[in-house]
Motif scaffolding. Structure first.
Motif, PDB file in Angstrom:
ATOM      1  N   ALA B 450       0.872  -1.183   0.000  1.00 57.15           N
ATOM      2  CA  ALA B 450       0.000   0.000   0.000  1.00 57.15           C
ATOM      3  C   ALA B 450       0.900   1.220   0.000  1.00 57.15           C
ATOM      4  N   ILE B 451       0.756   2.069  -1.020  1.00 55.43           N
ATOM      5  CA  ILE B 451       1.718   3.157  -1.188  1.00 55.43           C
ATOM      6  C   ILE B 451       1.035   4.514  -1.163  1.00 55.43           C
ATOM      7  N   LEU B 452       1.522   5.373  -0.283  1.00 57.26           N
ATOM      8  CA  LEU B 452       1.078   6.767  -0.288  1.00 57.26           C
ATOM      9  C   LEU B 452       2.209   7.582  -0.895  1.00 57.26           C
ATOM     10  N   LEU B 453       1.943   8.142  -2.067  1.00 56.36           N
ATOM     11  CA  LEU B 453       2.973   8.861  -2.809  1.00 56.36           C
ATOM     12  C   LEU B 453       2.693  10.354  -2.776  1.00 56.36           C
ATOM     13  N   ILE B 454       3.618  11.102  -2.207  1.00 55.13           N
ATOM     14  CA  ILE B 454       3.466  12.559  -2.193  1.00 55.13           C
ATOM     15  C   ILE B 454       4.456  13.123  -3.193  1.00 55.13           C
ATOM     16  N   SER B 455       3.986  13.973  -4.102  1.00 51.49           N
ATOM     17  CA  SER B 455       4.914  14.532  -5.066  1.00 51.49           C
ATOM     18  C   SER B 455       4.379  15.840  -5.615  1.00 51.49           C
ATOM     19  N   SER B 456       5.295  16.770  -5.826  1.00 49.46           N
ATOM     20  CA  SER B 456       4.852  18.014  -6.443  1.00 49.46           C
ATOM     21  C   SER B 456       4.999  17.931  -7.961  1.00 49.46           C
ATOM     22  N   ASP B 457       5.514  16.786  -8.422  1.00 47.27           N
ATOM     23  CA  ASP B 457       5.659  16.561  -9.856  1.00 47.27           C
ATOM     24  C   ASP B 457       4.375  15.899 -10.369  1.00 47.27           C
ATOM     25  N   LEU B 458       3.585  16.691 -11.065  1.00 50.13           N
ATOM     26  CA  LEU B 458       2.263  16.224 -11.483  1.00 50.13           C
ATOM     27  C   LEU B 458       2.350  15.006 -12.400  1.00 50.13           C
ATOM     28  N   ASN B 459       3.392  14.992 -13.216  1.00 50.66           N
ATOM     29  CA  ASN B 459       3.599  13.850 -14.098  1.00 50.66           C
ATOM     30  C   ASN B 459       3.770  12.562 -13.330  1.00 50.66           C
ATOM     31  N   GLU B 460       4.590  12.651 -12.295  1.00 53.24           N
ATOM     32  CA  GLU B 460       4.860  11.493 -11.459  1.00 53.24           C
ATOM     33  C   GLU B 460       3.559  10.993 -10.844  1.00 53.24           C
ATOM     34  N   ILE B 461       2.781  11.920 -10.315  1.00 54.27           N
ATOM     35  CA  ILE B 461       1.508  11.568  -9.686  1.00 54.27           C
ATOM     36  C   ILE B 461       0.582  10.899 -10.707  1.00 54.27           C
ATOM     37  N   MET B 462       0.494  11.512 -11.891  1.00 56.31           N
ATOM     38  CA  MET B 462      -0.478  11.004 -12.860  1.00 56.31           C
ATOM     39  C   MET B 462      -0.088   9.658 -13.454  1.00 56.31           C
ATOM     40  N   THR B 463       1.213   9.421 -13.637  1.00 58.97           N
ATOM     41  CA  THR B 463       1.572   8.118 -14.201  1.00 58.97           C
ATOM     42  C   THR B 463       1.463   7.002 -13.173  1.00 58.97           C
ATOM     43  N   LEU B 464       1.627   7.306 -11.889  1.00 58.09           N
ATOM     44  CA  LEU B 464       1.744   6.223 -10.915  1.00 58.09           C
ATOM     45  C   LEU B 464       0.507   5.973 -10.074  1.00 58.09           C
ATOM     46  N   SER B 465      -0.376   6.957  -9.952  1.00 53.91           N
ATOM     47  CA  SER B 465      -1.413   6.819  -8.922  1.00 53.91           C
ATOM     48  C   SER B 465      -2.679   6.127  -9.421  1.00 53.91           C
ATOM     49  N   ASP B 466      -3.244   5.269  -8.553  1.00 53.43           N
ATOM     50  CA  ASP B 466      -4.563   4.711  -8.818  1.00 53.43           C
ATOM     51  C   ASP B 466      -5.639   5.709  -8.433  1.00 53.43           C
ATOM     52  N   ARG B 467      -5.352   6.414  -7.343  1.00 55.22           N
ATOM     53  CA  ARG B 467      -6.253   7.493  -6.949  1.00 55.22           C
ATOM     54  C   ARG B 467      -5.416   8.720  -6.669  1.00 55.22           C
ATOM     55  N   ILE B 468      -5.985   9.891  -6.886  1.00 54.42           N
ATOM     56  CA  ILE B 468      -5.237  11.128  -6.658  1.00 54.42           C
ATOM     57  C   ILE B 468      -6.014  12.012  -5.695  1.00 54.42           C
ATOM     58  N   ILE B 469      -5.316  12.470  -4.665  1.00 48.14           N
ATOM     59  CA  ILE B 469      -5.923  13.407  -3.725  1.00 48.14           C
ATOM     60  C   ILE B 469      -5.184  14.726  -3.881  1.00 48.14           C
ATOM     61  N   VAL B 470      -5.943  15.809  -4.048  1.00 46.90           N
ATOM     62  CA  VAL B 470      -5.284  17.107  -4.177  1.00 46.90           C
ATOM     63  C   VAL B 470      -5.354  17.827  -2.838  1.00 46.90           C
ATOM     64  N   LEU B 471      -4.197  18.221  -2.356  1.00 52.49           N
ATOM     65  CA  LEU B 471      -4.114  18.934  -1.093  1.00 52.49           C
ATOM     66  C   LEU B 471      -3.978  20.419  -1.393  1.00 52.49           C
ATOM     67  N   PHE B 472      -4.824  21.219  -0.743  1.00 53.38           N
ATOM     68  CA  PHE B 472      -4.690  22.660  -0.899  1.00 53.38           C
ATOM     69  C   PHE B 472      -4.963  23.344   0.435  1.00 53.38           C
ATOM     70  N   GLU B 473      -4.056  24.177   0.862  1.00 54.88           N
ATOM     71  CA  GLU B 473      -4.159  24.871   2.157  1.00 54.88           C
ATOM     72  C   GLU B 473      -4.479  23.903   3.289  1.00 54.88           C
ATOM     73  N   GLY B 474      -3.850  22.779   3.282  1.00 55.00           N
ATOM     74  CA  GLY B 474      -4.001  21.842   4.386  1.00 55.00           C
ATOM     75  C   GLY B 474      -5.284  21.026   4.365  1.00 55.00           C
ATOM     76  N   ARG B 475      -6.081  21.178   3.296  1.00 51.87           N
ATOM     77  CA  ARG B 475      -7.323  20.398   3.219  1.00 51.87           C
ATOM     78  C   ARG B 475      -7.311  19.497   1.998  1.00 51.87           C
TER      79      ARG B 475
END
Ligand SMILES: Nc1ncnc2c1ncn2[C@@H]1O[C@H](COP(=O)(O)OP(=O)(O)OP(=O)(O)O)[C@@H](O)[C@H]1O
Ligand SMILES: [Mg+2]
Lengths: 348, 503
Positions: B450-475
């Motif tokens: 089970a992998i939680l991947l944090i990245s500011s590289d959108l490409n990395e997030i989009m190629t690897l993630s099954d689900r994507i959560i967008v964090l903004f201002e701590g929410r």
């Protein structure tokens, strides 16, 4: 493998440079006081290490310095700037001198019990400063310095008013009763060197093993090199701090006891503080880059300077303070190097 | 020719970092240097900046042979360098940092008023806005970098070296930076840019050099080449594009329930975060860095106590538990900063590799370290992750940035734990190694991690993630399943509250 050896040799470079510069300035001071600096320095080194008598005196003096150095090397190497070895040694020595005459039984038992009491005292005193520093979020450096003064005061008080030697011929001497049993045997004939020196060597080897070959030592070292990294890896920081400082206190307390049982055979007011054993120990540890085995060499070196200084004073009439100058310069250079390293680390 | 470096060779012990390197920088151009981790890019620039001294070779500036023995000497030749790790005094103001070593004085005193005034004018004249009085440590990374650049401009540098300047920046900040670089060029400066992001090369550079194993192996005008060709010259093979095999997620392994961190300001720094990661899936946390990602990582790994909410790993409640218990429960953690959290630079590779393994019976017995096993572990990391290193007992600080990163990533991957928290895993890593790390992540997922991947590289997030959560201002601002949102949409949720977008 070849490179590793070189890496190892490199550790000697900075202290050797510091020592050379220190000796150079020692020579300059001698020249000012009208002594040929070359003769003076040679006499100093000869007087410190050049004869059996000199060497034996030096090794005896190196014993308490080495204990202090070992305590400092563990503390500083693990990232805790503790100056507490002095106070811990003083109280260890005092308690040892008080307990020893009370223990019935054979010499080895007296030794064992009084040493154990001293070790526990050192530990307790170290724990106290760790607790204060943690509880009030104050620098350990400052707390341990304060605790040193406090320890010295306590020891003075008890030797003056409570445990003063009742049989002393000289009533003005502030000291406890002289020990007759439980004294550490001498190593060579009637020379001052005692088995405590071997204990110090053993402690150094043991500490080297613990700090380089065990999980505890590994965690302590990582904690000292980068506390964030240690925390990130799951090293329990508070537990580590307490454990490390506890061991440091124990080593220092042991050093105090050994000085009583091996050399003075009683607690004499100021016996640890006026020769500056703890301070020399910290310098020795810094010179050795907090390496326990390296600390053996640097402790013996610093002790030899003092021994040699006394000889030079006797022979050539150069004030023995010249050794203080040499040691001061070495200290300055070593700490300056530390500050530079620290600043570099800070920036990068 | 503005700068010529001729036949530069630099060895560290047995390693040849630069092997007869010759390169030139023309007046008023942007030269890019790319290449694998450990290829010698930083070394050659450190030589130009006087931080390292070559064993052989010569440097010419405008045809004149020069000796650059220190950064001060480099400064005298109007050479400045923005190093990858900023060289700023955190507790001083921006202006104080900028004028450091060239202070403006009134008599013998530091003239604060005039300094601030000068710095303000400087920043305006270059279009690099900065508050002169702001304390550096309170500035975002992008602004800190601006302070570095202004410092160099204040020293009247004509030649400016950037070593991986974009590695720690947010996409917006990168855009700003690239604009700045173009503008500096327009003002007559000459720039050298080291980067792993080939698109940046295509965007700003005039000429590009590829380094490989200490040598310059390819050189071209940017207009005559493309990303694909450059990639090939860097890694000498063609890279695959990654596709994720669909997997059926298994049990919940990591769960956060209403986690909040209050912080000092009125606004919560992490606000009611609830999420779960199941085995056989990668959940990506997207967002502009500084929107709570690093706090989230610290809460999950146990480095920070949350003020509210609960943390579960494999069903075990681990709220307010120590890092050690969380690791024991089965989490490993690639931190976002390899030198701040991920390693001890003055320790050996072996000591760095051991962290997290030191309680395993394979590596310690009754508290005594088994050094042969540690050596073996380290060497296998070096092999597997292709870390350019001499031997297992060298110091961590001797590795190039990307190789250090590989060691940290490898160490955590090799723990084979069931839950993996990965924060910016490919920061400073070359594209070949990045591909390898991505492949490892996918393999782990396919094996049930089970992998939680944090990245500011959108490409990395989009190629690897099954689900994507967008964090903004701590929410949590938005949640998508794979393929549901494109980069533009994600980008929008990264900078605006969903309430504003969806009404
Ligand atoms: N101080 C040092 N001691 C020993 N080796 C070093 C030292 N500095 C660099 N090296 C070695 O020199 C080589 C080149 O390092 P350099 O930092 O120039 O690489 P780089 O191209 O900048 O890589 P990266 O993309 O990872 O930053 C590496 O193999 C590195 O291990
Ligand atoms: Mg580099």
């Amino acid at each position: 493998m070849k490179k590793l050896k070189l890496e190892w040799l490199k550790a000697f470079r900075a202290p050797l440079i510091a020592v050379t510069i220190g000796l150079f300035f020692g020579g300059v001071v001698m020249a000012f006081s009208g002594t040929n600096p070359i003769t003076g320095i040679i006499a100093l080194l000869k007087g410190g290490y050049g004869s059996t008598y000199a060497l034996v005196t030096t090794l005896t003096r190196a014993t308490p310095i080495l204990f202090a150095a070992l305590a400092a090397s563990l503390a500083w190497g693990s990232g805790y700037s503790s100056m507490g070895a002095g106070g811990q040694m003083v109280l260890g020595a005092l308690v040892c001198a008080i307990i020893a005459p009370l223990v019935p039984g054979p010499g080895w038992l007296v030794c064992l019990v009084s040493i154990a009491a001293a070790v526990l005292t050192g530990m307790a005193w170290s724990l106290l400063s760790a607790y204060i520093s943690e509880r009030f979020a104050t620098s350990l450096l400052i707390i341990t310095l304060m605790c040193n003064y406090l320890a010295d005061g306590i020891a003075s008080y008890f030797t003056t008013y409570v445990f003063k030697d009742p049989f002393g011929v000289d009533a003005s001497a502030i000291q406890t009763q002289k020990l007759t049993v439980g004294v550490l045997p001498k190593l060579i004939g009637t020379y001052s060197l005692h088995t405590g020196f071997l204990l110090a060597l053993l402690a150094a080897v043991l500490l080297w093993f613990v700090s380089r070959k065990t999980r505890f030592g590994y965690q302590a070292k990582m904690n000292g090199l980068n506390v964030n990294f240690a925390r990130y890896g799951g090293v329990p920081s508070v537990k580590m701090m307490l454990l490390t400082l506890l061991i440091c206190g124990g080593i220092a307390g042991l050093g105090g006891a050994i000085e009583v049982l091996g050399t003075r055979l009683r607690y004499v007011d100021g016996m640890i503080t006026s020769p500056g054993y703890a301070w020399s120990g910290i310098i020795a540890s810094l010179m050795a880059g907090n390496h326990p085995i390296g600390a053996i060499i640097s402790s013996i070196f610093l002790a030899g300077l003092t021994t040699g200084g006394a000889t030079v004073e006797r022979q050539l009439g150069v004030a023995s303070e010249v050794t203080l100058i040499i040691q001061g310069i070495i200290t300055l250079l070593i700490t300056a190097q530390l500050v530079i390293k620290w600043k570099k680390g800070e920036k990068s | 020719m503005l700068v010529e470096m001729k036949h530069i060779t630099k060895r560290y012990g047995e390693v040849i970092a630069n092997d007869d390197v010759s390169l030139a920088l023309e007046e008023n151009e942007i030269l890019a240097i790319v290449g694998e981790n450990g290829a010698g890019k930083t070394t050659i620039m450190k030589i130009l900046y006087g931080l390292e001294h070559p064993d052989a070779g010569e440097i010419f500036i405008r045809g004149q042979k020069v000796l650059i023995t220190s950064p001060r000497a480099a400064m005298a030749h109007h050479i400045g360098m923005v190093q990858q790790h900023f060289m700023l005094f955190d507790t001083l103001s921006a202006a104080e940092n900028i004028v450091y070593q060239n202070e403006i004085r009134k008599g013998i005193f530091f003239d604060h008023k005039k300094t601030n005034q000068t710095v303000l004018e400087l920043s305006q004249s270059y279009g690099l806005p900065i508050d002169p009085q702001a304390i550096v440590q309170q500035l975002p990374i992008g602004s800190q970098q601006r302070v570095e650049i202004l410092k160099i401009l204040y020293q009247q540098s004509q030649i400016i070296i950037f070593d991986e300047p974009s590695a720690v920046l947010t996409p917006l900040e990168v855009e700003e930076l690239l604009k700045t670089m173009k503008q500096l060029k327009a003002m007559g400066k000459s720039l050298i840019l080291i980067t792993h992001k080939l698109q940046e090369v295509m965007d700003v550079a005039d000429r590009v050099i590829v380094m490989r194993q200490g040598k310059v192996t390819f050189e071209s005008k940017v207009t005559d080449t493309n990303v694909k060709e450059l990639t090939y010259h860097m890694v000498k093979r063609h890279l695959n594009t990654r596709t994720l095999k669909p997997q059926n997620p298994g049990e919940v392994q990591l769960e956060l329930k209403h986690i909040s961190v209050y912080g000092n300001s009125a606004k919560k720094e992490l606000d009611d975060i609830s999420l779960c990661v199941r085995s056989f899936e990668i959940v990506g946390i997207a967002g502009v860095s500084g929107n709570g990602q690093s706090l989230l990582a610290r809460v999950v790994s146990g480095l920070l106590d949350s003020d509210a909410g609960e943390l579960f790993i494999k069903g075990q409640n681990l709220t307010h538990q120590s890092v050690h218990s969380i690791r024991q429960a089965g989490l490993s953690h690639v931190p976002d900063d390899r030198y701040l959290w991920g390693s001890a630079r003055e320790a050996t590779l072996g000591e760095n590799a051991l962290m997290g393994f030191e309680y395993r019976p394979d590596f310690t017995q009754k508290g005594i370290l088994k050094s042969q096993k540690i050596k073996h572990l380290t060497n296998s990391l070096i092999d597997r992750y292709q870390i350019k290193a001499d031997e297992w007992q060298q110091k961590m600080s001797q590795l190039s940035g990307g190789n250090a990163q590989k060691l940290v990533v490898g160490r955590e991957f090799e723990q084979n734990s069931e839950v993996l928290l990965v924060n910016e895993p490919t920061r400073g890593i070359d594209i070949g190694a990045m591909e390898f790390i991505h492949q490892q992540l996918v393999e782990k997922r396919d094996n049930g991690c089970a992998i939680l991947l944090i990245s500011s590289d959108l490409n990395e997030i989009m190629t690897l993630s099954d689900r994507i959560i967008v964090l903004f201002e701590g929410r949590i601002n938005a949640t998508f399943v794979r393929g549901e949102a494109d980069a533009r949409q994600l980008g929008l949720y990264m900078v605006k509250r969903y309430e504003e977008i969806e009404t």
